[in-house]
Design a protein around this motif. Structure first.
Motif, PDB file in Angstrom:
ATOM      1  N   ASN A   3       0.858  -1.184   0.000  1.00 22.13           N
ATOM      2  CA  ASN A   3       0.000   0.000   0.000  1.00 22.13           C
ATOM      3  C   ASN A   3       0.897   1.237   0.000  1.00 22.13           C
ATOM      4  N   PHE A   4       0.786   2.040  -1.055  1.00 22.67           N
ATOM      5  CA  PHE A   4       1.733   3.146  -1.213  1.00 22.67           C
ATOM      6  C   PHE A   4       1.466   4.291  -0.237  1.00 22.67           C
ATOM      7  N   GLN A   5       0.240   4.421   0.235  1.00 19.03           N
ATOM      8  CA  GLN A   5      -0.023   5.438   1.246  1.00 19.03           C
ATOM      9  C   GLN A   5       0.666   5.066   2.560  1.00 19.03           C
ATOM     10  N   TRP A   6       0.607   3.786   2.924  1.00 19.73           N
ATOM     11  CA  TRP A   6       1.303   3.341   4.134  1.00 19.73           C
ATOM     12  C   TRP A   6       2.815   3.525   3.963  1.00 19.73           C
ATOM     13  N   LEU A   7       3.313   3.189   2.758  1.00 17.73           N
ATOM     14  CA  LEU A   7       4.751   3.326   2.508  1.00 17.73           C
ATOM     15  C   LEU A   7       5.168   4.790   2.616  1.00 17.73           C
ATOM     16  N   ARG A   8       4.370   5.696   2.073  1.00 17.18           N
ATOM     17  CA  ARG A   8       4.665   7.119   2.169  1.00 17.18           C
ATOM     18  C   ARG A   8       4.690   7.562   3.627  1.00 17.18           C
ATOM     19  N   THR A   9       3.728   7.080   4.414  1.00 17.81           N
ATOM     20  CA  THR A   9       3.695   7.417   5.846  1.00 17.81           C
ATOM     21  C   THR A   9       4.973   6.957   6.539  1.00 17.81           C
ATOM     22  N   PHE A  10       5.415   5.745   6.218  1.00 21.84           N
ATOM     23  CA  PHE A  10       6.622   5.212   6.852  1.00 21.84           C
ATOM     24  C   PHE A  10       7.855   6.026   6.483  1.00 21.84           C
ATOM     25  N   THR A  11       8.021   6.374   5.191  1.00 24.25           N
ATOM     26  CA  THR A  11       9.221   7.112   4.787  1.00 24.25           C
ATOM     27  C   THR A  11       9.267   8.499   5.427  1.00 24.25           C
ATOM     28  N   GLN A  66      14.731   2.088   2.133  1.00 26.79           N
ATOM     29  CA  GLN A  66      15.421   2.115   0.849  1.00 26.79           C
ATOM     30  C   GLN A  66      14.448   1.840  -0.288  1.00 26.79           C
ATOM     31  N   TYR A  67      13.545   0.880  -0.070  1.00 27.27           N
ATOM     32  CA  TYR A  67      12.533   0.571  -1.082  1.00 27.27           C
ATOM     33  C   TYR A  67      11.644   1.785  -1.329  1.00 27.27           C
ATOM     34  N   GLY A  68      11.275   2.465  -0.247  1.00 26.77           N
ATOM     35  CA  GLY A  68      10.433   3.642  -0.382  1.00 26.77           C
ATOM     36  C   GLY A  68      11.105   4.735  -1.197  1.00 26.77           C
ATOM     37  N   LYS A  69      12.411   4.922  -0.979  1.00 28.75           N
ATOM     38  CA  LYS A  69      13.151   5.931  -1.759  1.00 28.75           C
ATOM     39  C   LYS A  69      13.201   5.543  -3.234  1.00 28.75           C
ATOM     40  N   GLU A  70      13.388   4.250  -3.508  1.00 29.63           N
ATOM     41  CA  GLU A  70      13.425   3.801  -4.895  1.00 29.63           C
ATOM     42  C   GLU A  70      12.080   4.005  -5.571  1.00 29.63           C
ATOM     43  N   VAL A  71      10.995   3.772  -4.831  1.00 32.76           N
ATOM     44  CA  VAL A  71       9.660   3.984  -5.385  1.00 32.76           C
ATOM     45  C   VAL A  71       9.447   5.460  -5.695  1.00 32.76           C
ATOM     46  N   GLU A  72       9.883   6.343  -4.785  1.00 31.23           N
ATOM     47  CA  GLU A  72       9.737   7.777  -5.015  1.00 31.23           C
ATOM     48  C   GLU A  72      10.523   8.225  -6.246  1.00 31.23           C
ATOM     49  N   GLN A  73      11.734   7.700  -6.392  1.00 29.24           N
ATOM     50  CA  GLN A  73      12.543   8.064  -7.560  1.00 29.24           C
ATOM     51  C   GLN A  73      11.909   7.559  -8.845  1.00 29.24           C
ATOM     52  N   ALA A  74      11.386   6.327  -8.819  1.00 33.57           N
ATOM     53  CA  ALA A  74      10.721   5.788 -10.003  1.00 33.57           C
ATOM     54  C   ALA A  74       9.481   6.605 -10.343  1.00 33.57           C
ATOM     55  N   ASP A  75       8.757   7.045  -9.308  1.00 32.77           N
ATOM     56  CA  ASP A  75       7.569   7.869  -9.526  1.00 32.77           C
ATOM     57  C   ASP A  75       7.939   9.197 -10.184  1.00 32.77           C
ATOM     58  N   GLN A  76       9.037   9.793  -9.733  1.00 36.14           N
ATOM     59  CA  GLN A  76       9.474  11.050 -10.331  1.00 36.14           C
ATOM     60  C   GLN A  76       9.895  10.855 -11.779  1.00 36.14           C
ATOM     61  N   ARG A  77      10.602   9.748 -12.060  1.00 34.90           N
ATOM     62  CA  ARG A  77      11.008   9.481 -13.438  1.00 34.90           C
ATOM     63  C   ARG A  77       9.793   9.275 -14.338  1.00 34.90           C
ATOM     64  N   LEU A  78       8.785   8.582 -13.813  1.00 35.93           N
ATOM     65  CA  LEU A  78       7.574   8.352 -14.595  1.00 35.93           C
ATOM     66  C   LEU A  78       6.875   9.668 -14.903  1.00 35.93           C
ATOM     67  N   LYS A  79       6.789  10.557 -13.929  1.00 37.67           N
ATOM     68  CA  LYS A  79       6.137  11.842 -14.152  1.00 37.67           C
ATOM     69  C   LYS A  79       6.878  12.658 -15.206  1.00 37.67           C
ATOM     70  N   VAL A  80       8.218  12.604 -15.151  1.00 39.18           N
ATOM     71  CA  VAL A  80       8.997  13.345 -16.144  1.00 39.18           C
ATOM     72  C   VAL A  80       8.771  12.781 -17.538  1.00 39.18           C
ATOM     73  N   ARG A  81       8.761  11.440 -17.641  1.00 40.28           N
ATOM     74  CA  ARG A  81       8.628  10.813 -18.946  1.00 40.28           C
ATOM     75  C   ARG A  81       7.248  11.009 -19.544  1.00 40.28           C
ATOM     76  N   LEU A  82       6.215  11.070 -18.682  1.00 41.91           N
ATOM     77  CA  LEU A  82       4.848  11.173 -19.173  1.00 41.91           C
ATOM     78  C   LEU A  82       4.309  12.592 -19.131  1.00 41.91           C
ATOM     79  N   ALA A  83       5.129  13.543 -18.681  1.00 38.97           N
ATOM     80  CA  ALA A  83       4.636  14.916 -18.541  1.00 38.97           C
ATOM     81  C   ALA A  83       4.116  15.437 -19.876  1.00 38.97           C
TER      82      ALA A  83
END
Length: 290
Positions: A3-11, A66-83
Motif C-alpha cells: 500500500n503506497f499510502q502506508w509506505l509514504r507514511t513510513f518514509t 530504501q525501497y520507499g526511496k526507490e519507489v519515489e525516484q521511479a515515480d518522479q522518473r515516470l512523471k517526467v517521462r509522461l509529462a
C-alpha cells in the motif's frame, strides 16, 4: 502488493523521527500514522524501535526505507517521462558503451543547457547490458557495437567508429619490433581489439599475447593516461581517443587496412520513439558527423 499510502507514511516518519511531526507533514492524525505503521508491521514484522526521544529502524525498517526511496525516484522518473511528448521537454534516457559515451555525454549536456526542460539520464555499459536495459524499458535509447537479432528491438546505423593504435607522441611504429619495445597497455576489450587491428596489418605476427603487458585499466577515460606518459601503446576506439584531453601527448598510427565498427542505435520495436528522443537522435547524429 504494498500500500503506497502506508509506505509514504513510513518514509516520512523515518525521515522526521516523530509521529507528531509526521502526522503534521502528511495532514493525518497521529492515530492514522500509527495505524499505517501497524499495517506494515503486520506484513513485514517490526520496523521501528520506539525510544523515548527518537525512533530507531530495524533491519527490516532500513530495507523498507530504501525501497520507499526507490519507489519515489521511479515515480518522479515516470512523471517526467509522461509529462508531455514535446520535442524539447522531458527525460532523455540513453545507455551506451563507454567509448562513444565519452563523446555523447557532453553533447547531451550542451543540449540540456539550451533546453532546460530536458532531464538527461545516461549510463555507460557493455553491449549486453545495453540490450537488456532497452528491452526492460529502463532506457528509451541504446547504442551497441553489433546489430542485435532480437525482433523486439529496432536497430539502425548511428555512426562508424574506427579502432586506433595509439602510442606516445614521440614514438612511431614501423614493424612488430616497435610494439615489442613499447609494450601493451591492456583494458577489458584490449586484446580482442588488438587482435583484430594488428592481425589485419601484421598478418604474420605472433599474437598480442606475445607482447609485454605494461599496464591495465578498466576505466575508459584513463586507458590513454599511461600511453601519454610514455609507458606503452594501446588499441582503443576513436571516440575514446578523441575525448582524451591530453591529445598533444599521444599519436595515432595510421594503417592501410583499418578496422571500422558500426554503432547501432536501438530502441523497442513495439512503439515509436518519443518526439524528444527523435529530436535528440537527430541532434547527436548531426554533431557526431561534423
Amino acid at each position: 502488493m504494498m500500500n503506497f499510502q502506508w509506505l509514504r507514511t513510513f518514509t516520512v516518519l523515518a525521515e522526521l523521527g516523530s509521529f507528531t511531526r509526521a502526522a503534521e507533514r502528511l495532514g493525518l492524525t497521529q492515530a492514522a500514522v500509527s495505524q499505517h505503521i501497524g499495517h506494515l508491521e503486520d506484513q513485514l514484522g517490526p520496523l521501528l524501535l520506539r525510544r523515548p526521544r527518537n525512533l530507531e529502524l530495524t533491519p527490516a525498517g532500513i530495507a523498507l526505507l530504501q525501497y520507499g526511496k526507490e519507489v519515489e525516484q521511479a515515480d518522479q522518473r515516470l512523471k517526467v517521462r509522461l509529462a508531455d511528448n514535446e520535442a524539447e521537454n522531458g527525460e532523455i534516457s540513453l545507455i551506451s558503451p563507454g567509448s562513444v559515451g565519452l563523446s555523447l555525454y557532453p553533447l547531451l549536456l550542451e543540449l540540456q543547457e539550451a533546453n532546460p526542460g530536458f532531464a538527461v539520464r545516461h549510463r555507460f555499459a557493455p553491449d549486453r547490458e545495453v540490450l537488456d536495459a532497452v528491452l526492460q524499458n529502463l532506457y528509451e535509447l541504446g547504442l551497441a557495437s553489433f546489430k542485435p537479432d532480437d525482433p523486439r528491438l529496432t536497430a539502425t546505423p548511428f555512426s562508424e567508429e574506427p579502432l586506433e593504435l595509439v602510442v606516445p607522441a614521440n614514438e612511431n611504429v614501423q614493424d612488430w619490433s616497435d610494439l615489442e619495445r613499447l609494450g601493451f597497455i591492456d583494458h577489458p576489450d584490449g586484446q580482442a581489439m588488438a587482435g583484430r587491428l594488428l592481425g589485419k596489418n601484421f598478418p604474420r605476427n605472433p599474437g598480442i599475447r606475445s607482447l609485454p603487458c605494461k599496464g591495465f585499466s578498466n576505466q575508459i577515460g584513463l586507458i590513454l593516461e599511461p600511453v601519454a606518459r610514455g609507458l606503452g601503446f594501446t588499441i582503443i576506439p576513436q571516440y575514446a581517443r578523441q575525448a582524451f584531453v591530453r591529445s598533444e601527448a599521444i599519436r595515432v598510427i595510421e594503417f592501410e587496412n583499418p578496422v571500422v565498427d558500426t554503432l547501432w542505435l536501438i530502441h523497442r520495436s513495439e512503439w515509436p520513439l518519443s518526439a524528444r528522443a527523435q529530436h535528440v537522435v537527430d541532434y547527436l547524429k548531426a554533431r557526431i558527423s561534423s
